[in-house]
Design an enzyme around this catalytic site. Sequence first.
Site, mmCIF file in Angstrom:
data_model
loop_
_atom_site.group_PDB
_atom_site.id
_atom_site.type_symbol
_atom_site.label_atom_id
_atom_site.label_comp_id
_atom_site.label_asym_id
_atom_site.label_seq_id
_atom_site.Cartn_x
_atom_site.Cartn_y
_atom_site.Cartn_z
ATOM 1 N N LYS A 12 0.829 -1.214 0.000
ATOM 2 C CA LYS A 12 0.000 0.000 0.000
ATOM 3 C C LYS A 12 0.861 1.260 0.000
ATOM 4 O O LYS A 12 0.539 2.233 -0.665
ATOM 5 C CB LYS A 12 -0.982 -0.005 1.181
ATOM 6 N N LYS B 223 -5.897 -10.250 -6.372
ATOM 7 C CA LYS B 223 -7.127 -10.417 -5.579
ATOM 8 C C LYS B 223 -8.124 -9.317 -5.924
ATOM 9 O O LYS B 223 -7.718 -8.194 -6.277
ATOM 10 C CB LYS B 223 -6.821 -10.436 -4.082
ATOM 11 N N LYS C 249 -10.898 -3.263 -3.590
ATOM 12 C CA LYS C 249 -11.523 -1.975 -3.920
ATOM 13 C C LYS C 249 -10.541 -1.041 -4.604
ATOM 14 O O LYS C 249 -10.938 -0.137 -5.318
ATOM 15 C CB LYS C 249 -12.160 -1.327 -2.685
#
Length: 339
Positions: A116, A203, A206
């Site tokens: 991230k 995966k 969002k």
Amino acid sequence: MTSSRPRVFSAMQPTADSLHLGNYLGALRQWVALQDTHDAIYSVVDLHALTVAPEPEALRRRSRVTAAQYLAAGVDPERSLLFLQSHVPEHAELAWLLSCLTGFGEASRMTQFKDKSARVGAEATNVGLFTYPVLMAADILLYNTDLVPVGEDQKQHLELSRNLAQRLNSRYATEDSPLVTVPEPYIVKETAKIYDLADPGSKMSKSGHPSGLIELLDDPKTVATRIKSAVTDADTVIAFDPVNKPGVSNLLSIHSALSGVPVEQLVADFDGKMYGHLKVAVVEVVENALGPVRERVTELLARPEELDEILADGAGKARAIARTTLARVYDAVGLVPAR
Ligand code: AQP
């Protein structure tokens, strides 16, 4: 909450206007099933959502919409506690204490943080994103949780929660009378990782491709378009082979998880048929599963006072448990009790 049943705790962040099929199959559906056998505590972890600097109005809206989706999917407030994390301040308090027990190197090894922070860049990465797994450990340990139903992506964070529980117990308690329960992950193999429809090597998430995502609150037309455009392969055989046929295997997994038909049976049923036939069938099972959830969310959001009431009731009961755990931990580490 009965004391004889094992306890389950899990949570999701209100970081989107809808949960997606990965959240639903990987986590939420197991939460609903576990209510039958466990004392269940489920939270909308709004403090975690602050790590992505949401607009205040969006955070407020998403917190309620996320709670409404839990309820619509079958979380039953008569049997489970449901609350917003920020309504139980003990989460942030225990997180501080646990952060003082967490090694900097240990936290630096979290792959989700590495991914991230690489995505947003060092300048935009905040310390909250770094300490996120410590707050997650606090969420879990406060409730003396036995089992944490999550998708595979949370396995490493769960391992940190276990290590911190063991550290707390070994430093400040005896084996006969541990301070906190060491939690076990509960990951259902078949739905541990639902893949992005447009990029079946990644995966479903969002922050992935919008076209690869099925959101619980998407309208049926969008769902159908996305499934029909799902990336497959140049072959024509419908077979379950996640390595060589990730797109087709993902569609089979989604169908099987929602219809209850085993994957082997689906492969036999679709023998000689085309990918298009499989996609049409997936559209149908997804709509059958998500249609009622969507309707119930609309009903729940039309009565926000009722929703807020459920959240307030859950927070009150959760807080009573959290306060007791925190007081024991504070005392054990040597903090003088407040009078
Ligand atoms: N694709 C997935 N397959 C199975 N389970 C999944 N989960 C998430 N994606 C999949 C599980 O859903 C829960 C949600 O946890 P969260 O609120 O922390 O959301 P997240 O993991 O941040 O969700 P995203 O969409 O994957 O977000 P980004 O894009 O930020 O990475 C967890 O139990 C998770 O395992």
